[in-house]
Scaffold this motif. Structure first.
Motif: not given
Length: 735
Positions: A20-26, A68-73, A75-78
């Motif tokens: 839950l709560g992973v931020q996704v930038t496109v 391109e999809l980048t992720f910020a969390s 809790q986890v690394r994506v």
């Protein structure tokens, strides 16, 4: 707009769980700016960054493009990822200006001229008219029967020759090429398929143009050998629709490319017809798959598929290898030094041979039929790991004699002949009506497996009471015959019929030892059938021929059912004229209902040695019929028993003259040195009892049982049941 969605998850304590709560930038990679995203098909905008919900889900709609999809969390690394979105509905429609452009048709894949010209192509009746055409049209449609198709001008090509099918050159030197995908059609090159014309040149032209050739329904006459190309395909409309008639006398209808051979090639959905003549007037092989670089180690053909063919009437003769080799009766399919080829759903009818395999590896003959061939339906020689599965091999070997061109000249004839093969597997197939000496004949094969087949021996009084074996195997080490059903056929219950011989395992060697496994087989009761043996294991020429480590287990001799005519079986299991040691005959069922006589169920005769065998737990059930002898000759149970009611005399105290007594039993096949176990069903009260084999006359042993009082008082034992068990496994046998 095109939709994109994803669920982000990660392992927590070893369990995959949503995050839950992973931020996704496109990001739009074309501009480097944040992409315009929507929650639906381009109506409701979304604000970035997107955030995954409690199921780890996020999703959006975006226009066609790369992102391109980048992720910020915390809790986890994506890791970042790139995606390409495309919705054909977003493509702009073809404008009138684009359609009128000189190459507008290319935008919709129908040519290289204007859309109008492509859609309204000039129509000509045949190739002659196309060759004569000098007009400006780039696309021309030829409408002739069998040759119809669109031809497009290739203005840059000034050298390609006119091939009469896919490239047509006009009188002015313009080259128009047929627009097509996939296979070339032999009719494009002038094949008539009328059963009268010679279509050889058309087939040759088609095969030289492209490696993939289509043979539409028709009847085609061929007078020269055709070459199956490397990595090529020849396909028809079905084995009753696309018919190829061979007028090639003494030569093959099809062969493979030289020197490249045939790798991953296919031929399918055709009927191949010969002229039905024998000798020099007949055709050669239908499919000649002999490695063109024989003995080079190339192993060709390799990975070839031959399927859904009907091959018939190839009855001449041709080389079994390269030119100059001995000739054999022509084969529907001959494959020499091929690797991993598959022959599936192929019918070979009335040919010299059905399938002939020589020095091949890991080839499969699956769901095929070979019937009424002059010689063997399937012949294999020096092959490794050949599989014959779910086949119907019937009525082959009518000549009854070995083909003079075989590598070995003493193979007789059969539905299937296997010589010098390793790990041949024959399973779930049917074999009957051979004109030879066996349904399956194997010689000098190692590790063969024959399982789950239906095998029918023949009774044929017309051949001077020559009777076929179901299986005959000569000097075959480690052969495994299991879970087969053996049947037989006869036309009446008359006494002048021959006797069935189902399975014959033979050796003529005194220096080698042969083992086998014979398990789970069923011998069907056939009304009126006279049987010499169901299984015969024998040495020929010398009783020192050796079998050891054999297993005969869990077979059934006889099946329930009404019997109209009397049945006599001489031997169910016969071991003769050999050394038979370290083997096992166990858990077999011998069944005789009314009108059935089993003379000897397990019989050993002429054995030079028969030690260290286990023979036990066999059931003999005479259910209204007759079983004359359970065991006969040198083969008898490991443990033999005898018992009687016995009232021992009163035994005086130990050490006195009356402290010991004895009595005797007659036990078949008991011999001196075999251990004897004594049992008495009353308390012995300090008396000990033991036994020994004291003599053997005419195969009947005398077992003497001794009783001795070991107490200091007189003991008078009551009357009871006294018995002995003589055990075959003696210390003498273990030496």
């Amino acid at each position: 707009m095109q939709a994109y969605q994803e669920n982000i998850s990660a392992k927590v304590s070893g369990v995959l769980s949503p995050v839950l709560g992973v931020q996704v930038t496109v990001t739009d990679t074309a501009t480097g700016n944040p992409a315009a995203l929507y929650s639906d098909n381009g109506v409701t905008s979304l604000t970035q960054p997107l955030v995954t919900d409690e199921t780890g889900y996020f999703g959006f709609y975006a226009a066609n493009g790369d992102y391109e999809l980048t992720f910020a969390s915390a809790q986890v690394r994506v890791d970042p990822r790139f995606v390409q979105l495309y919705d054909p509905d977003d493509d702009a429609p073809l404008t009138q200006q684009q359609a009128a452009a000189a190459t507008g048709a290319s935008k919709i894949g129908i040519g290289t001229e204007t859309v109008e010209n492509a859609l309204n192509a000039l129509q000509l009746p045949d190739y002659a008219a196309l060759r004569a055409y000098a007009g400006p049209r780039k696309s021309v449609y030829v409408a002739g029967s069998g040759i119809a198709g669109m031809f497009v001008l290739d203005a840059a090509d000034t050298t390609t020759a006119d091939n009469g099918g896919t490239v047509i050159v006009s009188s002015g030197g313009k080259r128009r090429k047929r627009a097509f995908d996939g296979y070339v059609n032999v009719k494009w090159f002038g094949a008539k398929g009328d059963g009268i014309s010679d279509d050889t040149a058309a087939f040759e032209a088609a095969l030289s143009t492209l490696k993939r050739m289509y043979v539409p329904a028709g009847s085609y006459n061929i007078s020269r050998t055709l070459v199956i190309p490397h990595d090529g395909s020849i396909v028809g409309d079905g084995m009753t629709q696309s018919i190829i008639n061979s007028n090639v006398i003494g030569g093959s209808l099809f062969t493979i490319e030289s020197p490249n051979g045939a790798y991953n090639s296919t031929i399918q959905d055709l009927q191949l017809n010969g002229n039905g003549l024998t000798g020099s007037q007949g055709n050669g092989h239908a499919l000649n798959l002999i490695d063109p670089t024989f003995d080079s180690g190339a192993w060709s053909p390799q990975g070839m598929t031959v399927q859904r063919l009907w091959i018939r009437n190839f009855r001449g003769n041709e080389d079994r290898g390269h030119a100059g080799d001995a000739k054999i009766a022509s084969a529907g399919v001959i494959c020499v030094q091929g690797l991993q080829n598959v022959f599936r759903d192929v019918i070979v009818h009335s040919c010299g041979h059905g399938f002939y395999l020589d020095s091949t590896q890991t080839n499969k003959i699956v769901n095929c039929v070979a019937y009424l061939c002059d010689k063997a339906g399937i012949f294999t020689y020096k092959t490794d790991a050949t599989v014959i599965e779910q086949c119907d091999i019937v009525g082959n070997g009518a000549s009854g004699t070995t083909d003079t061109g075989y590598p070995s000249t003493d193979l007789g004839m059969a539905n299937v002949i296997s010589n010098y093969d390793e790990t041949l597997v024959i399973s779930r197939s049917k074999f009957k009506n051979t004109g030879g000496t066996a349904q399956l004949y194997l010689k000098l094969c190692h590790g063969a497996v024959i399982s789950e087949n239906w095998i029918r021996s023949n009774i044929d009084p017309t051949r001077a009471i020559v009777v076929d074996n179901g299986i005959k195997a000569l000097k075959c080490a480690g052969i495994r015959i299991k879970d087969n059903t053996f049947s037989c056929v006869l036309t009446s219950g008359t006494a002048d019929q021959g006797k069935a011989k189902h399975v014959n395992l033979v050796t003529d060697s005194i220096s080698e030892v042969f083992s086998f496994t014979f398990t789970g087989n069923i011998f069907v009761t056939q009304s009126g059938l006279l049987t010499e043996y169901s299984l015969c294991v024998e040495g020929i020429s010398n009783s020192a021929c050796q079998f050891a480590g054999a297993v005969i287990d869990n077979n059934r001799f006889g099946t329930p059912g009404d019997v109209t005519w009397p049945i006599v079986v001489d031997d169910d299991i016969l071991v003769r004229n050999c050394s038979f040691t370290y083997s096992r005959i166990t858990n077999n069922v011998h069944y005789a209902q009314a009108s059935v006589t089993r003379t000897r169920c397990i019989n050993g005769t002429g054995l030079s040695a028969e030690s260290n065998n286990t023979i036990q737990q066999n059931l003999f059930k005479a259910n209204g019929g007759t079983i004359t002898a359970n065991y006969s000759g040198f083969l008898y149970p490991t443990k033999r028993r005898a018992s009687k009611t016995y009232d021992p005399p009163s035994l005086t105290a130990a050490g006195t003259a009356g402290a010991m007594t004895s009595t005797t039993f007659s036990v078949n096949n008991a011999i001196a040195g075999e251990p004897v176990t004594v049992y008495f069903n009353k308390a012995l009260l300090g008396v000990v009892a033991w036994g020994e084999v004291t003599s053997n006359t005419g195969g009947v042993g005398t077992v003497t049982v001794y009783m001795a009082n070991t107490t200091n008082a007189t003991v008078d034992l009551p009357s009871g049941s006294l018995g002995v068990v003589v055990d075959r496994t003696s210390s003498a046998e273990l030496n």
